[in-house]
Design an enzyme around this catalytic site. Structure first.
Site, PDB file in Angstrom:
ATOM      1  N   LYS A 192     -43.802  16.005 -61.342  1.00 28.81           N
ATOM      2  CA  LYS A 192     -43.365  16.633 -62.453  1.00 28.81           C
ATOM      3  C   LYS A 192     -43.682  16.973 -63.997  1.00 28.81           C
ATOM      4  O   LYS A 192     -44.839  16.399 -64.193  1.00 28.81           O
ATOM      5  CB  LYS A 192     -42.004  15.987 -63.080  1.00 28.81           C
ATOM      6  CG  LYS A 192     -40.714  16.099 -62.634  1.00 28.81           C
ATOM      7  CD  LYS A 192     -40.050  16.731 -61.279  1.00 28.81           C
ATOM      8  CE  LYS A 192     -39.248  16.761 -60.346  1.00 28.81           C
ATOM      9  NZ  LYS A 192     -38.525  15.804 -60.120  1.00 28.81           N
TER      10      LYS A 192
ATOM     11  N   ARG B  88     -37.914   8.362 -55.658  1.00 32.65           N
ATOM     12  CA  ARG B  88     -38.280   9.777 -55.131  1.00 32.65           C
ATOM     13  C   ARG B  88     -39.121   9.541 -55.231  1.00 32.65           C
ATOM     14  O   ARG B  88     -40.021   9.785 -56.890  1.00 32.65           O
ATOM     15  CB  ARG B  88     -36.875  10.212 -55.334  1.00 32.65           C
ATOM     16  CG  ARG B  88     -37.738  11.911 -54.369  1.00 32.65           C
ATOM     17  CD  ARG B  88     -35.655  12.541 -54.413  1.00 32.65           C
ATOM     18  NE  ARG B  88     -36.359  13.703 -53.495  1.00 32.65           N
ATOM     19  CZ  ARG B  88     -37.297  14.912 -53.459  1.00 32.65           C
ATOM     20  NH1 ARG B  88     -37.577  15.297 -54.830  1.00 32.65           N
ATOM     21  NH2 ARG B  88     -37.168  16.132 -52.652  1.00 32.65           N
TER      22      ARG B  88
END
Length: 286
Positions: A231, A265
């Site tokens: 991210k 994840r």
């Protein structure tokens, strides 16, 4: 601190759904491998758009230790620029791939905010729904999952980031709304996993706050999933392109595991599995 939910219907309960019970039975977090059959996902868009590449990637992630394969056919790029697609387009991307991935024998979650797509995937054998809008965008999603007795990952999201808000209160309020929707639809509480949605509708600072204070969401008494893989907040600390954010991803995920995350994840399965196992082994020596 995040406010607790006072309704007795939302009291903590043991995980009973057989798929979740198996996934969450390890002494360290389960690992969910990301499989994007999209041309525009922020990190790996286009890499696995063809069925043969998608299947090869699923096989590789399973060999590396993935407990779940999360397959998505619509980009939900957390920092903008995603192109919305129709349910028909999602299904066209999934149809050549899903059956072969399911045949590998690992639970498959379907990453979609559309109940039509989720229903089709569940019919084919997918077992978990991963809704990036936490039952709050498609009015038919909750009823579908209640009828199918399917586990649901409820992710926090916002249309845009607002640096002025208290992100922890916002996430808690969002979860409370989603849990109310689930309760009214008849989704068993033990079928629900909560995801704070790192990077989605959050500033970089807010994503890091959610990770740093993850334990506060334990007040809901439900398993937590964290997906910080590659991210952009990582680049705000250490400038890097998505494929160069492995170190930051692992740091965030180890911290998330310490904060109570039971599912991680990730795009990078082998490295993440190793990090979580080593962190757990070290923790046992305390």
């Amino acid at each position: 601190m995040v406010a607790t939910i006072s309704s007795p219907d939302l009291a903590a309960s043991p995980v009973e759904h057989p798929v979740l019970r198996t996934i969450l039975s390890k002494p360290y977090p389960a690992v969910m491998g990301v499989l994007n059959v999209t041309p525009d996902s922020f990190s790996d868009g286009g890499q696995f758009i063809t069925p043969d590449r998608a299947l090869a990637q699923a096989r590789r992630m399973i060999a590396e230790g993935a407990d779940i394969i999360d397959i998505g056919a619509e980009s939900t790029r957390p920092y903008g620029g995603a192109q919305a697609v129709s349910a028909d387009m999602e299904l066209r991307r999934l149809q050549p791939v899903l059956a072969d991935v399911l045949s590998l024998g690992v639970p498959v979650s379907i990453d979609s905010m559309k109940s039509e797509v989720v229903a089709w995937a569940l019919d084919k054998g997918a077992t978990i729904a991963n809704d990036v809008w936490g039952l709050q965008r498609d009015s038919g999603m909750a009823e579908l999952l209640a009828a199918r007795n399917a586990p649901i990952i409820v992710m926090h999201n916002r249309d845009r980031a607002d640096p002025a808000i208290d992100i922890m209160k916002d996430i808690a309020a969002f979860f409370a709304r989603s849990l109310d929707i689930a309760l009214k639809a008849g989704i068993p509480r033990e079928n629900i996993v909560l995801d704070p949605g790192i990077g989605f509708g959050k500033t970089h600072e807010q994503s890091m706050i959610a990770l740093a204070r993850l334990t506060e969401f334990g007040s809901f008494g439900l398993p937590l999933l964290v997906g910080a893989s590659r991210k952009l907040f990582i680049a705000s600390v250490s400038p890097s392109e998505p494929h160069r954010r492995l170190g930051g991803s692992i740091a965030a995920h180890v911290i998330a595991a310490k904060g109570g995350a039971r599912i991680i994840r990730t795009h990078d399965v082998a490295e993440t599995v190793q990090a979580l196992r080593v962190a757990a082994a070290i923790g046992e020596k305390r």
